[in-house]
Design an enzyme around this catalytic site. Structure first.
Site, mmCIF file in Angstrom:
data_model
loop_
_atom_site.group_PDB
_atom_site.id
_atom_site.type_symbol
_atom_site.label_atom_id
_atom_site.label_comp_id
_atom_site.label_asym_id
_atom_site.label_seq_id
_atom_site.Cartn_x
_atom_site.Cartn_y
_atom_site.Cartn_z
ATOM 1 C CB SER A 26 4.731 109.353 -57.167
ATOM 2 O OG SER A 26 6.244 109.601 -57.382
ATOM 3 C CE1 TYR A 59 2.532 108.331 -59.125
ATOM 4 C CE2 TYR A 59 1.117 110.150 -58.374
ATOM 5 C CZ TYR A 59 2.102 109.427 -59.268
ATOM 6 O OH TYR A 59 2.890 110.267 -60.080
#
Length: 133
Positions: A26, A59
């Site tokens: 992430s 993400y």
């Protein structure tokens, strides 16, 4: 109905403050920047490293409120170094007939990742090469 993948928003020239190989993946971004860029937690984003020329998809996850940290986590941490400038981009699917009216949002930050300006993306690239005419 045909859809096109279009730029939704981008955080322009953010400065990477940390790269954490041991985290699961992430990119950590403050809730304030996520909100103005209309990026949700766990939404897919592309990260384009202006400094190194690398690109990757990951993400977004929410950082601490009021933080100016941009932390790339997991394997992608190999692709950045703290101090690198990056563009963090999100995309959306838009009906083809609505594409002409679509205006992506650009979030500009200063060298400390503090909000500087929010505006629609402007089409057109200014050439830095003088016209030979």
């Amino acid at each position: 109905m045909a859809y096109r993948k279009m730029l939704k928003s981008k955080i322009h020239r953010a400065c990477v403050t940390q790269a954490d190989l041991d985290y699961e993946g992430s990119i950590t971004i403050s809730p304030e920047l996520l909100k103005v860029a209309n990026i949700l937690p766990y939404e897919a984003v592309n990260v384009w490293n202006i400094t190194a020329g690398t690109r990757f998809e990951t993400y977004a996850i929410t950082g601490e409120k009021g933080s100016t940290d941009i932390c790339v986590n997991g394997a992608a941490a190999h692709l950045v170094t703290p101090g690198d400038l990056v563009i963090i981009a999100s995309f959306t699917q838009i009906l083809e007939e609505d594409c002409a009216a679509h205006e992506p949002t650009v979030v500009f930050v200063d060298q400390f990742n503090r909000l500087k300006e929010i505006r629609p993306e402007r089409i057109g690239v200014k050439s830095r090469i003088p016209n030979p005419a």
